[in-house]
Design a protein around this motif. Sequence first.
Motif, short mmCIF file in Angstrom:
data_model
loop_
_atom_site.label_atom_id
_atom_site.label_comp_id
_atom_site.label_asym_id
_atom_site.label_seq_id
_atom_site.Cartn_x
_atom_site.Cartn_y
_atom_site.Cartn_z
N PRO A 135 3.04 24.81 8.42
CA PRO A 135 2.99 25.74 9.56
C PRO A 135 3.76 25.26 10.79
CG PRO A 135 0.87 24.67 9.29
CD PRO A 135 1.72 24.27 8.11
N GLU A 136 4.13 23.99 10.83
CA GLU A 136 4.86 23.45 11.99
C GLU A 136 6.36 23.73 11.93
OE1 GLU A 136 3.47 22.11 14.70
OE2 GLU A 136 1.55 22.53 13.75
N CYS A 137 6.87 24.08 10.76
CA CYS A 137 8.32 24.27 10.60
C CYS A 137 8.76 25.62 11.17
CB CYS A 137 8.70 24.19 9.13
SG CYS A 137 10.47 24.38 8.87
N PRO A 138 9.59 25.60 12.22
CA PRO A 138 10.03 26.85 12.83
C PRO A 138 11.02 27.64 11.97
CG PRO A 138 11.15 25.02 13.86
CD PRO A 138 10.14 24.43 12.92
N ASN A 139 11.59 27.00 10.96
CA ASN A 139 12.57 27.66 10.09
C ASN A 139 11.98 28.09 8.75
OD1 ASN A 139 14.69 27.29 11.96
ND2 ASN A 139 15.01 25.22 11.24
N ASN A 140 10.69 27.88 8.56
CA ASN A 140 10.05 28.19 7.28
C ASN A 140 10.75 27.50 6.12
OD1 ASN A 140 8.05 29.95 8.38
ND2 ASN A 140 9.66 31.49 8.62
N ALA A 141 11.17 26.26 6.35
CA ALA A 141 11.89 25.49 5.33
C ALA A 141 10.94 24.73 4.40
CB ALA A 141 12.85 24.50 5.99
N ILE A 142 9.67 24.64 4.75
CA ILE A 142 8.71 23.86 3.97
C ILE A 142 7.83 24.80 3.16
CG2 ILE A 142 6.81 22.20 4.06
CD1 ILE A 142 8.00 21.19 6.71
N SER A 143 7.69 24.48 1.88
CA SER A 143 6.82 25.28 1.01
C SER A 143 6.17 24.38 -0.03
CB SER A 143 7.62 26.39 0.32
OG SER A 143 8.64 25.83 -0.48
N GLN A 144 5.11 24.87 -0.62
CA GLN A 144 4.41 24.11 -1.65
C GLN A 144 5.25 24.12 -2.92
OE1 GLN A 144 1.32 22.37 -1.54
NE2 GLN A 144 2.14 21.66 -3.47
N GLY A 145 5.54 22.93 -3.43
CA GLY A 145 6.27 22.81 -4.67
C GLY A 145 5.30 22.67 -5.83
N ALA A 146 5.79 22.29 -6.99
CA ALA A 146 4.95 22.14 -8.18
C ALA A 146 3.89 21.06 -7.98
CB ALA A 146 5.81 21.83 -9.39
N GLU A 147 4.26 19.96 -7.33
CA GLU A 147 3.34 18.84 -7.15
C GLU A 147 3.08 18.52 -5.69
OE1 GLU A 147 2.81 16.06 -9.80
OE2 GLU A 147 3.44 17.38 -11.41
N ILE A 148 4.13 18.58 -4.88
CA ILE A 148 4.03 18.25 -3.45
C ILE A 148 4.81 19.30 -2.66
CG2 ILE A 148 3.76 15.76 -3.81
CD1 ILE A 148 6.77 15.47 -3.14
N TYR A 149 4.68 19.23 -1.35
CA TYR A 149 5.47 20.12 -0.51
C TYR A 149 6.94 19.76 -0.62
CZ TYR A 149 1.62 22.55 1.64
OH TYR A 149 0.53 23.36 1.84
N GLU A 150 7.80 20.75 -0.39
CA GLU A 150 9.24 20.56 -0.49
C GLU A 150 9.91 21.17 0.74
OE1 GLU A 150 10.20 22.60 -4.12
OE2 GLU A 150 9.44 20.97 -5.37
N ILE A 151 11.08 20.66 1.07
CA ILE A 151 11.86 21.18 2.18
C ILE A 151 13.15 21.77 1.64
CG2 ILE A 151 13.11 20.61 4.29
CD1 ILE A 151 11.03 18.44 4.84
N ASP A 152 13.43 23.02 1.99
CA ASP A 152 14.68 23.68 1.61
C ASP A 152 15.77 23.16 2.54
OD1 ASP A 152 16.87 25.35 1.27
OD2 ASP A 152 15.67 27.17 1.17
N LYS A 168 17.56 25.47 4.97
CA LYS A 168 16.85 26.00 6.12
C LYS A 168 16.47 24.92 7.13
CE LYS A 168 14.66 29.91 3.79
NZ LYS A 168 13.35 30.50 3.47
N CYS A 169 16.50 23.65 6.71
CA CYS A 169 16.08 22.56 7.59
C CYS A 169 17.17 22.21 8.59
CB CYS A 169 15.72 21.32 6.77
SG CYS A 169 15.21 19.91 7.80
N THR A 170 16.83 22.28 9.87
CA THR A 170 17.75 21.89 10.94
C THR A 170 17.23 20.67 11.70
OG1 THR A 170 16.72 23.31 12.59
CG2 THR A 170 18.51 24.28 11.27
N GLU A 171 16.22 19.98 11.13
CA GLU A 171 15.55 18.88 11.83
C GLU A 171 15.01 19.36 13.17
OE1 GLU A 171 17.56 15.04 12.05
OE2 GLU A 171 18.87 15.71 10.43
#
Length: 84
Positions: free
Chosen positions: A17-34, A37-40
């Motif tokens: 929920p902290e990612c302003p670009n919605n780059a983080i999502s739940q992956g198969a095992e752990i969260y993942e960053i696209d 979409k990630c601009t740091e």
Amino acid sequence: MALMITDECINCDVCEPECPNNAISQGAEIYEIDPNKCTECVGHYDEPQCQQVCPVDCIPLNPDRVESKDQLMDKFLKLTAQKS
């Protein structure tokens, strides 16, 4: 450089929920960053928000996605233009 989430991720759900670009999502095992979409958080905040809230420090820079601050800002501008 885009960020990445390592195997140390404990699936605590605080980064997504902290990612302003919605780059983080739940992956198969752990969260993942696209990395597309990630601009740091460039364009939004001075520091990557996911890194700030991660309790286990498992969100380093992704060495496979080297980007300058200018490139991250360009990505931010493209992402925010798509939302308009």
